[in-house]
Design a protein around this motif. Structure first.
Motif, PDB file in Angstrom:
ATOM      1  N   ASN A  45       0.851  -1.181   0.000  1.00 34.83           N
ATOM      2  CA  ASN A  45       0.000   0.000   0.000  1.00 34.83           C
ATOM      3  C   ASN A  45       0.893   1.240   0.000  1.00 34.83           C
ATOM      4  O   ASN A  45       2.114   1.137   0.122  1.00 34.83           O
ATOM      5  CB  ASN A  45      -0.991   0.002   1.183  1.00 34.83           C
ATOM      6  CG  ASN A  45      -0.304  -0.027   2.536  1.00 34.83           C
ATOM      7  OD1 ASN A  45       0.561   0.793   2.830  1.00 34.83           O
ATOM      8  ND2 ASN A  45      -0.678  -0.986   3.383  1.00 34.83           N
ATOM      9  N   PHE A  46       0.297   2.392  -0.133  1.00 33.48           N
ATOM     10  CA  PHE A  46       1.071   3.619  -0.328  1.00 33.48           C
ATOM     11  C   PHE A  46       1.974   3.928   0.863  1.00 33.48           C
ATOM     12  O   PHE A  46       3.139   4.295   0.696  1.00 33.48           O
ATOM     13  CB  PHE A  46       0.113   4.783  -0.579  1.00 33.48           C
ATOM     14  CG  PHE A  46       0.816   6.096  -0.829  1.00 33.48           C
ATOM     15  CD1 PHE A  46       1.400   6.359  -2.058  1.00 33.48           C
ATOM     16  CD2 PHE A  46       0.898   7.057   0.168  1.00 33.48           C
ATOM     17  CE1 PHE A  46       2.054   7.572  -2.294  1.00 33.48           C
ATOM     18  CE2 PHE A  46       1.543   8.275  -0.053  1.00 33.48           C
ATOM     19  CZ  PHE A  46       2.123   8.526  -1.291  1.00 33.48           C
ATOM     20  N   GLU A  47       1.449   3.774   2.084  1.00 34.47           N
ATOM     21  CA  GLU A  47       2.239   4.114   3.271  1.00 34.47           C
ATOM     22  C   GLU A  47       3.444   3.193   3.425  1.00 34.47           C
ATOM     23  O   GLU A  47       4.560   3.635   3.725  1.00 34.47           O
ATOM     24  CB  GLU A  47       1.369   4.036   4.539  1.00 34.47           C
ATOM     25  CG  GLU A  47       0.271   5.068   4.614  1.00 34.47           C
ATOM     26  CD  GLU A  47      -0.944   4.692   3.775  1.00 34.47           C
ATOM     27  OE1 GLU A  47      -1.065   3.512   3.375  1.00 34.47           O
ATOM     28  OE2 GLU A  47      -1.770   5.586   3.503  1.00 34.47           O
ATOM     29  N   VAL A  48       3.236   1.893   3.211  1.00 30.18           N
ATOM     30  CA  VAL A  48       4.332   0.934   3.318  1.00 30.18           C
ATOM     31  C   VAL A  48       5.383   1.203   2.232  1.00 30.18           C
ATOM     32  O   VAL A  48       6.592   1.180   2.482  1.00 30.18           O
ATOM     33  CB  VAL A  48       3.799  -0.508   3.205  1.00 30.18           C
ATOM     34  CG1 VAL A  48       4.954  -1.503   3.053  1.00 30.18           C
ATOM     35  CG2 VAL A  48       2.964  -0.862   4.433  1.00 30.18           C
ATOM     36  N   ALA A  49       4.920   1.470   1.017  1.00 28.24           N
ATOM     37  CA  ALA A  49       5.849   1.687  -0.091  1.00 28.24           C
ATOM     38  C   ALA A  49       6.654   2.965   0.077  1.00 28.24           C
ATOM     39  O   ALA A  49       7.842   3.008  -0.269  1.00 28.24           O
ATOM     40  CB  ALA A  49       5.084   1.712  -1.411  1.00 28.24           C
ATOM     41  N   LEU A  50       6.043   4.017   0.626  1.00 26.48           N
ATOM     42  CA  LEU A  50       6.744   5.301   0.739  1.00 26.48           C
ATOM     43  C   LEU A  50       7.529   5.420   2.035  1.00 26.48           C
ATOM     44  O   LEU A  50       8.684   5.870   2.040  1.00 26.48           O
ATOM     45  CB  LEU A  50       5.740   6.452   0.639  1.00 26.48           C
ATOM     46  CG  LEU A  50       6.344   7.865   0.620  1.00 26.48           C
ATOM     47  CD1 LEU A  50       7.270   8.040  -0.585  1.00 26.48           C
ATOM     48  CD2 LEU A  50       5.249   8.922   0.607  1.00 26.48           C
ATOM     49  N   PHE A  51       6.922   4.995   3.146  1.00 23.17           N
ATOM     50  CA  PHE A  51       7.536   5.205   4.458  1.00 23.17           C
ATOM     51  C   PHE A  51       8.171   3.950   5.045  1.00 23.17           C
ATOM     52  O   PHE A  51       8.892   4.022   6.044  1.00 23.17           O
ATOM     53  CB  PHE A  51       6.506   5.739   5.452  1.00 23.17           C
ATOM     54  CG  PHE A  51       5.841   7.008   5.005  1.00 23.17           C
ATOM     55  CD1 PHE A  51       6.598   8.105   4.633  1.00 23.17           C
ATOM     56  CD2 PHE A  51       4.467   7.118   4.957  1.00 23.17           C
ATOM     57  CE1 PHE A  51       6.002   9.286   4.230  1.00 23.17           C
ATOM     58  CE2 PHE A  51       3.851   8.287   4.552  1.00 23.17           C
ATOM     59  CZ  PHE A  51       4.618   9.380   4.177  1.00 23.17           C
ATOM     60  N   GLY A  52       7.883   2.773   4.475  1.00 29.48           N
ATOM     61  CA  GLY A  52       8.463   1.539   4.983  1.00 29.48           C
ATOM     62  C   GLY A  52       7.671   0.893   6.084  1.00 29.48           C
ATOM     63  O   GLY A  52       8.050  -0.173   6.573  1.00 29.48           O
ATOM     64  N   PRO A  62      -3.272  11.058   6.440  1.00 35.04           N
ATOM     65  CA  PRO A  62      -2.957  12.275   5.679  1.00 35.04           C
ATOM     66  C   PRO A  62      -2.108  13.269   6.465  1.00 35.04           C
ATOM     67  O   PRO A  62      -1.163  13.856   5.928  1.00 35.04           O
ATOM     68  CB  PRO A  62      -4.346  12.854   5.347  1.00 35.04           C
ATOM     69  CG  PRO A  62      -5.254  11.680   5.389  1.00 35.04           C
ATOM     70  CD  PRO A  62      -4.723  10.815   6.484  1.00 35.04           C
ATOM     71  N   TYR A  63      -2.447  13.449   7.745  1.00 33.52           N
ATOM     72  CA  TYR A  63      -1.683  14.394   8.564  1.00 33.52           C
ATOM     73  C   TYR A  63      -0.245  13.920   8.748  1.00 33.52           C
ATOM     74  O   TYR A  63       0.710  14.704   8.612  1.00 33.52           O
ATOM     75  CB  TYR A  63      -2.348  14.575   9.923  1.00 33.52           C
ATOM     76  CG  TYR A  63      -1.561  15.461  10.864  1.00 33.52           C
ATOM     77  CD1 TYR A  63      -1.530  16.835  10.692  1.00 33.52           C
ATOM     78  CD2 TYR A  63      -0.839  14.904  11.918  1.00 33.52           C
ATOM     79  CE1 TYR A  63      -0.798  17.647  11.531  1.00 33.52           C
ATOM     80  CE2 TYR A  63      -0.097  15.703  12.769  1.00 33.52           C
ATOM     81  CZ  TYR A  63      -0.081  17.078  12.576  1.00 33.52           C
ATOM     82  OH  TYR A  63       0.652  17.875  13.421  1.00 33.52           O
ATOM     83  N   GLU A  96       3.385   0.687   8.016  1.00 30.28           N
ATOM     84  CA  GLU A  96       1.977   1.054   8.001  1.00 30.28           C
ATOM     85  C   GLU A  96       1.715   2.179   8.988  1.00 30.28           C
ATOM     86  O   GLU A  96       2.242   2.179  10.100  1.00 30.28           O
ATOM     87  CB  GLU A  96       1.115  -0.155   8.377  1.00 30.28           C
ATOM     88  CG  GLU A  96      -0.374   0.063   8.272  1.00 30.28           C
ATOM     89  CD  GLU A  96      -0.853  -0.011   6.834  1.00 30.28           C
ATOM     90  OE1 GLU A  96      -1.390   1.013   6.368  1.00 30.28           O
ATOM     91  OE2 GLU A  96      -0.692  -1.060   6.198  1.00 30.28           O
ATOM     92  N   ALA A  97       0.922   3.158   8.569  1.00 30.43           N
ATOM     93  CA  ALA A  97       0.510   4.230   9.484  1.00 30.43           C
ATOM     94  C   ALA A  97      -0.725   3.764  10.246  1.00 30.43           C
ATOM     95  O   ALA A  97      -1.665   3.221   9.667  1.00 30.43           O
ATOM     96  CB  ALA A  97       0.202   5.505   8.700  1.00 30.43           C
TER      97      ALA A  97
END
Length: 353
Positions: free
Chosen positions: A285-292, A300-301, A294-295
């Protein structure tokens, strides 16, 4: 009064009144009304002022509500009578955003009586409602050759929308009245959710000249991407798509979200410009791919905070956005360009290993 009830849909609790008081001059007492009665308008429980003293938006709205009443009050003499044609230039002018939405509903309802045809020119995406059966969108633009060109971008019969598509469009219109900005031209990038939208919107805000023509369409769900692609395919133009891969298996068996990957690709392959559409997938997912990782909450914040504070993350996000705009640009791992479902599954397995 019927006109007041129509007007109240756009301006709540407002009414109109014909001020035809008897003449006070004794010498003119033979006539019961003023020579020129005044049409008054205002709050039902407040001061009524002359229509000539109202704002431009109120006067324009009163005009077409009166036209609707007059046309429907007098039925056509026979079935072969031609319908009325109402042409409006930018009906959103001088109207509050809420009033714009109400005016849109009133104008869309006019043709349902089979006695109206309505054509409007607008610069407001709020006035476009793709869930309506009677929507036809024609874009007119001046191109680089300095000639004016027009193209029909949308007709419901061509889009072949099903009930789920209509429900998705109604939800999108309610949640994001500006979702239809892509009809006005520019580079279109479709994203799945709020986190991606926040990241790319920040990049656009920080580099307004570079991304001046960028329109980010937030689908608010993986399934809604399919609906948006059906509409975009009528453009016969290029666009970018970013969505999560998810995983083949969920806690209770096969993952429905994984199956949507192939459906999205099928929709892209159905476009006349399929080979020029930039299709990128976030693994998993986007969070895992960008930040490494899960949020957990406030995605968004947290995205806004991290991209503001970390240059490397911001650079990766910008590389991703550039890859969605240019098929020759490198996609930062673990984001991947679509090649096949099997290759996507291998990428997911490698990431989770």
């Amino acid at each position: 009064m019927e006109i007041s009830s129509l007007l109240e849909r756009v301006f709540p609790n407002h009414r109109i009144k014909l001020d035809a008081k008897p003449e006070s001059d004794v010498e003119k007492s033979y006539t019961p009304f003023k020579a020129s009665p005044d049409l008054l308008m205002g709050p039902a429980d407040g001061y009524l002022a002359k229509v000539s003293q109202q704002g431009s938006g109120a006067r324009r709205t009163l005009l077409w509500t009166a036209l609707r009443y007059l046309s429907e009050a007098v039925a056509p003499s026979d079935a072969s009578s031609r319908p009325h044609v109402l042409l409006l230039d930018e009906p959103e002018i001088c109207l509050h955003p809420t009033a714009i939405r109400e005016a849109r509903e009133v104008l869309y309802s006019l043709p349902t009586s089979k006695n109206w045809q309505v054509m409007i020119t607008t610069h407001s995406p709020i006035f476009i409602d793709l869930a309506k059966d009677n929507t036809t969108v024609v874009r007119v633009e001046r191109q680089s050759d300095n000639q004016v060109h027009s193209v029909t971008l949308y007709r419901p019969t061509k889009a072949k929308l099903d009930d789920d598509d209509r429900a998705n469009l109604k939800a999108l219109n309610a949640c994001d009245p500006y979702v239809n900005e892509f009809f006005f031209g520019g580079d279109v990038v479709v994203v799945e959710g709020d986190t991606e939208y926040t990241a790319f919107s920040m990049l656009k805000a920080n580099a307004p000249d570079k991304y001046r023509n960028l329109h980010i369409v937030r689908a608010r769900g993986k399934g809604s991407i399919l609906t948006i692609l059906k509409i975009l395919n009528q453009f016969s133009s290029r666009y970018g798509v970013l969505h999560d891969s998810d995983t083949p298996l969920a806690k209770n068996g096969a993952s429905p979200a994984w199956g949507v990957n192939s459906s999205i690709r099928s929709a892209i392959d159905g476009s006349a410009m399929a080979d020029q559409i930039r299709h990128v997938v976030s693994v998993t997912n986007f969070e895992v791919a960008l930040f490494g990782k899960e949020a957990s909450a406030d995605k968004p914040y947290n995205t806004m905070v991290k991209l503001t504070a970390t240059d490397t993350l911001r650079a990766r996000a910008e590389s991703l956005l550039n890859a969605l705009l240019d098929s020759s640009a490198t996609v930062p791992a673990p984001f991947v360009r679509w090649s096949s479902l099997a290759n996507l599954q291998s990428s997911v397995e490698a990431t989770n290993a």
